[in-house]
Design a protein around this motif. Structure first.
Motif, PDB file in Angstrom:
ATOM      1  N   SER A 106       1.862  29.495  37.898  1.00  0.00           N
ATOM      2  CA  SER A 106       2.105  28.067  37.672  1.00  0.00           C
ATOM      3  C   SER A 106       3.579  27.699  37.870  1.00  0.00           C
ATOM      4  CB  SER A 106       1.686  27.680  36.249  1.00  0.00           C
ATOM      5  OG  SER A 106       0.307  27.870  36.065  1.00  0.00           O
ATOM      6  N   PRO A 107       3.878  26.688  38.729  1.00  0.00           N
ATOM      7  CA  PRO A 107       5.268  26.296  38.979  1.00  0.00           C
ATOM      8  C   PRO A 107       5.807  25.297  37.959  1.00  0.00           C
ATOM      9  CG  PRO A 107       3.826  25.096  40.450  1.00  0.00           C
ATOM     10  CD  PRO A 107       2.940  26.019  39.651  1.00  0.00           C
ATOM     11  N   HIS A 108       4.929  24.643  37.197  1.00  0.00           N
ATOM     12  CA  HIS A 108       5.381  23.647  36.237  1.00  0.00           C
ATOM     13  C   HIS A 108       4.383  23.559  35.079  1.00  0.00           C
ATOM     14  CE1 HIS A 108       2.344  21.196  38.221  1.00  0.00           C
ATOM     15  NE2 HIS A 108       2.994  21.358  39.370  1.00  0.00           N
ATOM     16  N   ALA A 109       4.768  22.808  34.045  1.00  0.00           N
ATOM     17  CA  ALA A 109       3.987  22.768  32.812  1.00  0.00           C
ATOM     18  C   ALA A 109       2.589  22.192  33.019  1.00  0.00           C
ATOM     19  CB  ALA A 109       4.730  21.973  31.744  1.00  0.00           C
ATOM     20  N   ILE A 110       2.461  21.190  33.877  1.00  0.00           N
ATOM     21  CA  ILE A 110       1.153  20.548  34.079  1.00  0.00           C
ATOM     22  C   ILE A 110       0.141  21.539  34.630  1.00  0.00           C
ATOM     23  CG2 ILE A 110      -0.093  18.739  35.298  1.00  0.00           C
ATOM     24  CD1 ILE A 110       1.716  17.728  33.073  1.00  0.00           C
ATOM     25  N   MET A 111       0.561  22.319  35.625  1.00  0.00           N
ATOM     26  CA  MET A 111      -0.364  23.308  36.196  1.00  0.00           C
ATOM     27  C   MET A 111      -0.679  24.397  35.177  1.00  0.00           C
ATOM     28  SD  MET A 111      -0.111  25.536  39.710  1.00  0.00           S
ATOM     29  CE  MET A 111      -1.352  26.785  40.073  1.00  0.00           C
ATOM     30  N   LEU A 112       0.321  24.795  34.384  1.00  0.00           N
ATOM     31  CA  LEU A 112       0.075  25.815  33.368  1.00  0.00           C
ATOM     32  C   LEU A 112      -0.940  25.313  32.344  1.00  0.00           C
ATOM     33  CD1 LEU A 112       0.682  28.509  32.007  1.00  0.00           C
ATOM     34  CD2 LEU A 112       2.644  27.423  30.891  1.00  0.00           C
ATOM     35  N   ILE A 113      -0.796  24.078  31.916  1.00  0.00           N
ATOM     36  CA  ILE A 113      -1.748  23.506  30.961  1.00  0.00           C
ATOM     37  C   ILE A 113      -3.149  23.448  31.570  1.00  0.00           C
ATOM     38  CG2 ILE A 113      -2.370  21.390  29.716  1.00  0.00           C
ATOM     39  CD1 ILE A 113       0.673  20.930  29.346  1.00  0.00           C
ATOM     40  N   GLY A 114      -3.234  23.082  32.862  1.00  0.00           N
ATOM     41  CA  GLY A 114      -4.538  23.049  33.529  1.00  0.00           C
ATOM     42  C   GLY A 114      -5.169  24.425  33.628  1.00  0.00           C
ATOM     43  N   ALA A 115      -4.358  25.429  33.976  1.00  0.00           N
ATOM     44  CA  ALA A 115      -4.885  26.793  34.057  1.00  0.00           C
ATOM     45  C   ALA A 115      -5.306  27.298  32.684  1.00  0.00           C
ATOM     46  CB  ALA A 115      -3.835  27.717  34.669  1.00  0.00           C
ATOM     47  N   ARG A 116      -4.585  26.881  31.664  1.00  0.00           N
ATOM     48  CA  ARG A 116      -4.964  27.268  30.305  1.00  0.00           C
ATOM     49  C   ARG A 116      -6.288  26.622  29.894  1.00  0.00           C
ATOM     50  NH1 ARG A 116      -3.571  30.987  26.951  1.00  0.00           N
ATOM     51  NH2 ARG A 116      -3.099  29.647  25.184  1.00  0.00           N
ATOM     52  N   LEU A 117      -6.557  25.409  30.386  1.00  0.00           N
ATOM     53  CA  LEU A 117      -7.859  24.793  30.147  1.00  0.00           C
ATOM     54  C   LEU A 117      -8.984  25.646  30.725  1.00  0.00           C
ATOM     55  CD1 LEU A 117      -7.158  21.005  30.814  1.00  0.00           C
ATOM     56  CD2 LEU A 117      -8.189  21.941  28.732  1.00  0.00           C
ATOM     57  N   VAL A 118      -8.764  26.130  31.954  1.00  0.00           N
ATOM     58  CA  VAL A 118      -9.787  26.972  32.588  1.00  0.00           C
ATOM     59  C   VAL A 118      -9.941  28.288  31.825  1.00  0.00           C
ATOM     60  CG1 VAL A 118     -10.460  28.142  34.714  1.00  0.00           C
ATOM     61  CG2 VAL A 118      -9.331  25.908  34.825  1.00  0.00           C
ATOM     62  N   GLN A 119      -8.827  28.847  31.386  1.00  0.00           N
ATOM     63  CA  GLN A 119      -8.893  30.055  30.559  1.00  0.00           C
ATOM     64  C   GLN A 119      -9.729  29.804  29.306  1.00  0.00           C
ATOM     65  OE1 GLN A 119      -4.933  31.507  29.551  1.00  0.00           O
ATOM     66  NE2 GLN A 119      -5.472  33.464  30.454  1.00  0.00           N
ATOM     67  N   GLY A 120      -9.521  28.649  28.682  1.00  0.00           N
ATOM     68  CA  GLY A 120     -10.277  28.320  27.484  1.00  0.00           C
ATOM     69  C   GLY A 120     -11.767  28.191  27.759  1.00  0.00           C
ATOM     70  N   LEU A 121     -12.106  27.596  28.916  1.00  0.00           N
ATOM     71  CA  LEU A 121     -13.509  27.510  29.318  1.00  0.00           C
ATOM     72  C   LEU A 121     -14.115  28.905  29.458  1.00  0.00           C
ATOM     73  CD1 LEU A 121     -16.054  26.181  30.486  1.00  0.00           C
ATOM     74  CD2 LEU A 121     -14.877  26.034  32.687  1.00  0.00           C
ATOM     75  N   ALA A 122     -13.365  29.807  30.107  1.00  0.00           N
ATOM     76  CA  ALA A 122     -13.857  31.178  30.288  1.00  0.00           C
ATOM     77  C   ALA A 122     -13.986  31.892  28.941  1.00  0.00           C
ATOM     78  CB  ALA A 122     -12.916  31.939  31.212  1.00  0.00           C
ATOM     79  N   ALA A 123     -13.028  31.666  28.046  1.00  0.00           N
ATOM     80  CA  ALA A 123     -13.104  32.269  26.714  1.00  0.00           C
ATOM     81  C   ALA A 123     -14.337  31.778  25.972  1.00  0.00           C
ATOM     82  CB  ALA A 123     -11.838  31.937  25.922  1.00  0.00           C
ATOM     83  N   ALA A 124     -14.658  30.496  26.157  1.00  0.00           N
ATOM     84  CA  ALA A 124     -15.861  29.929  25.535  1.00  0.00           C
ATOM     85  C   ALA A 124     -17.119  30.630  26.022  1.00  0.00           C
ATOM     86  CB  ALA A 124     -15.941  28.435  25.833  1.00  0.00           C
ATOM     87  N   ILE A 125     -17.100  31.056  27.258  1.00  0.00           N
ATOM     88  CA  ILE A 125     -18.244  31.782  27.811  1.00  0.00           C
ATOM     89  C   ILE A 125     -18.314  33.199  27.256  1.00  0.00           C
ATOM     90  CG2 ILE A 125     -19.197  32.738  29.949  1.00  0.00           C
ATOM     91  CD1 ILE A 125     -18.016  30.293  31.402  1.00  0.00           C
ATOM     92  N   LEU A 126     -17.168  33.839  27.125  1.00  0.00           N
ATOM     93  CA  LEU A 126     -17.136  35.247  26.739  1.00  0.00           C
ATOM     94  C   LEU A 126     -17.601  35.490  25.301  1.00  0.00           C
ATOM     95  CD1 LEU A 126     -13.757  36.430  28.316  1.00  0.00           C
ATOM     96  CD2 LEU A 126     -16.047  37.220  28.926  1.00  0.00           C
ATOM     97  N   VAL A 127     -17.088  34.717  24.362  1.00  0.00           N
ATOM     98  CA  VAL A 127     -17.267  35.080  22.953  1.00  0.00           C
ATOM     99  C   VAL A 127     -18.718  34.982  22.475  1.00  0.00           C
ATOM    100  CG1 VAL A 127     -16.593  34.537  20.594  1.00  0.00           C
ATOM    101  CG2 VAL A 127     -14.869  34.593  22.398  1.00  0.00           C
ATOM    102  N   PRO A 128     -19.411  33.845  22.623  1.00  0.00           N
ATOM    103  CA  PRO A 128     -20.772  33.794  22.092  1.00  0.00           C
ATOM    104  C   PRO A 128     -21.724  34.738  22.806  1.00  0.00           C
ATOM    105  CG  PRO A 128     -20.329  31.843  23.415  1.00  0.00           C
ATOM    106  CD  PRO A 128     -19.035  32.561  23.248  1.00  0.00           C
TER     107      PRO A 128
END
Length: 470
Positions: free
Chosen positions: A111-133
């Motif tokens: 990520s080159p800037h905060a906006i992209m990092l926040i967006g990538a973190r959203l996708v990470q959170g989606l994937a985490a939501a899939i993994l745990v349950p």
């Protein structure tokens, strides 16, 4: 029948039993990696907060969004992820989540800037939501005996605790030697190992093709949680009377109401309200929400305290958190044995009270306070958490029929992640003002203690009113 045949048959039977046990153990390893990588990003990212802030710019609010984007997506999507596992198969969905988490981690690193990092973190959170349950659903499918399941869940939680423990140390080292971007690259080999073990050893769950996906409910949940988190985060920056903050609170209330209305009307809700007719399910869900408000909100503000108030580097901040996180692992392993002796609900009460006492013991903390003066209190906070999570999780799974284990696990983790969002947003808003950090930290500690004691009272009194030992 020849003795040689009987001996061969006995050997073959023993070999099959050992093979099944090995497959179960390796399935448990894969599920632990899935939960572990989700938890690893909690402590690694908190250790890197100051480094990311300096590199990408922004204040406390931007750092709150880096943390909260992950937990908002985690909390909002986890119910649908559990339903997808029930419909398509937990193994398929779990592996898809692992692949997505690995790819999103690479995007965070680039990520080159905060906006992209926040967006990538959203996708990470989606994937985490899939993994745990789905990891829990696969464990529930693999371990059918209550005691074996309880111990497997304890190992699963211990794997996450190990990740939490290693996160600060590994994160601090990587930030010091390479830079903050390296903290996301460490997820790549973990993801590949988890994918292979899952593909090779996990057994697919029964598919419930009649299970539908509740998209209107999903959108309402995302909107409500995002608006609520945004209102609390920006309230600390803009002021609580600002029109945008008040509008966000109003939007959160309206969307939450629509969500409950939708779930009460649809034939295939993402959150079946009927689950809350089980007293233990309701109690453990509420406790999960309250505990995460306190613990994860404190992790966020303590990370900022060590780095911005006491001037510690990422390396020393990581080391400061290692004993705190390390205390969780042995207590996770002790928890099921204690629960077998005194009952799971009393064990949860004891854990919550220990954490609350640790919070109260930190109320006098000031800028420049010696680390060793707060060491025991930090251990108490994390040790109490380690004691209550395994019986909390196992009790909730045991309170519903196995066919609904995926959605039940999803509800628990959705409420826990919602608690994390609210804790980071609330406590971050308390410490975000100029010159108000220590006053905000003291208030956050008092709130945490009160919330943890409320959690203990909820499960203690609620369980006792059932008229039998839990």
């Amino acid at each position: 029948m020849p003795a040689e045949y009987l001996q061969l048959h006995s050997f073959s039977k023993e070999w099959n039993v050992r093979g099944a046990q090995a497959a179960s153990a390796l399935t448990l390893a894969a599920m632990s990696l899935g939960y572990g990588v989700v938890q690893l990003d909690v402590t690694i990212v908190n250790t890197a907060l100051d480094a990311m802030g300096k590199s990408l710019g922004g204040g406390v609010a931007e750092l709150q969004w880096v943390v909260s984007a992950y937990t908002i997506a985690f909390a909002a999507f986890i119910l649908t992820a559990g339903a997808l596992g029930d419909r398509i198969g937990a193994k398929r969905i779990f592996m898809a989540g692992f692949a997505l988490f690995t790819a999103a981690s690479l995007a965070c690193a680039l990520s080159p800037h905060a906006i992209m990092l926040i967006g990538a973190r959203l996708v990470q959170g989606l994937a985490a939501a899939i993994l745990v349950p789905n990891s829990l659903a696969l464990l529930n499918h693999t371990y059918t005996d209550d005691r074996a399941r309880g111990r497997a869940v304890a190992v699963w939680a211990a794997g996450a605790s190990l990740a939490l423990t290693a996160g600060p140390f590994v994160g601090g080292a990587l930030i010091t030697l390479v830079g903050w971007r390296a903290i996301f690259l460490v997820n790549l080999p973990i993801g590949l190992a988890g994918l292979w073990l899952s593909w090779r050893y996990a057994v697919e769950t029964t598919r419930a093709r009649s299970r539908e996906i509740d998209l209107p409910g999903q959108f309402a949940a995302i909107g409500a949680l995002g608006a609520l988190a945004g209102a609390i985060i920006e309230g600390g920056e803009l002021g609580w009377q600002h029109s945008l903050v008040l509008s966000a609170f109003a939007a959160a209330a309206v969307l939450a109401t629509l969500f409950v209305w939708r779930e009460s009307r649809t034939s295939q809700p993402m959150l079946p309200l009927s689950l809350f007719s089980h007293r233990l399910f309701t109690l453990t869900t509420v406790v999960g929400l309250l505990v995460n408000i306190a613990i994860y909100g404190l992790i966020f503000v303590l990370s900022l305290y060590f780095q911005r108030i006491n001037g510690l580097s990422a390396w020393w901040t990581g080391l400061a958190f290692v004993p705190m996180m390390g205390a969780v692992l042995p207590v996770n392993l002790l928890a099921p044995r204690l629960a077998e002796r005194i009952g799971p609900c009393p064990t949860i009460v004891v854990g919550a009270c220990i954490s609350a006492l640790g919070c109260l013991g930190l109320v006098w903390i000031e800028a420049g306070t010696s680390y060793w003066a707060i060491f025991a209190q930090m251990i108490a906070i994390s040790g109490g958490l380690g004691l209550l999570v395994p019986p909390l999780t196992s009790t909730l799974l045991g309170s519903v029929e196995k066919a609904r284990s995926g959605i039940a696990a999803g509800v628990l983790n959705a409420t826990r992640q919602t608690g994390s969002v609210l804790g980071v947003a609330l406590f971050g808003s308390l410490v975000g003002g100029e010159g108000a950090f220590m006053q905000g930290l003291h208030l956050a500690l008092v709130i945490s203690a009160a919330v943890l004691l409320l959690a203990a009272a909820t499960i203690g009194i609620g369980a006792r009113t059932r008229g039998r030992t839990m």
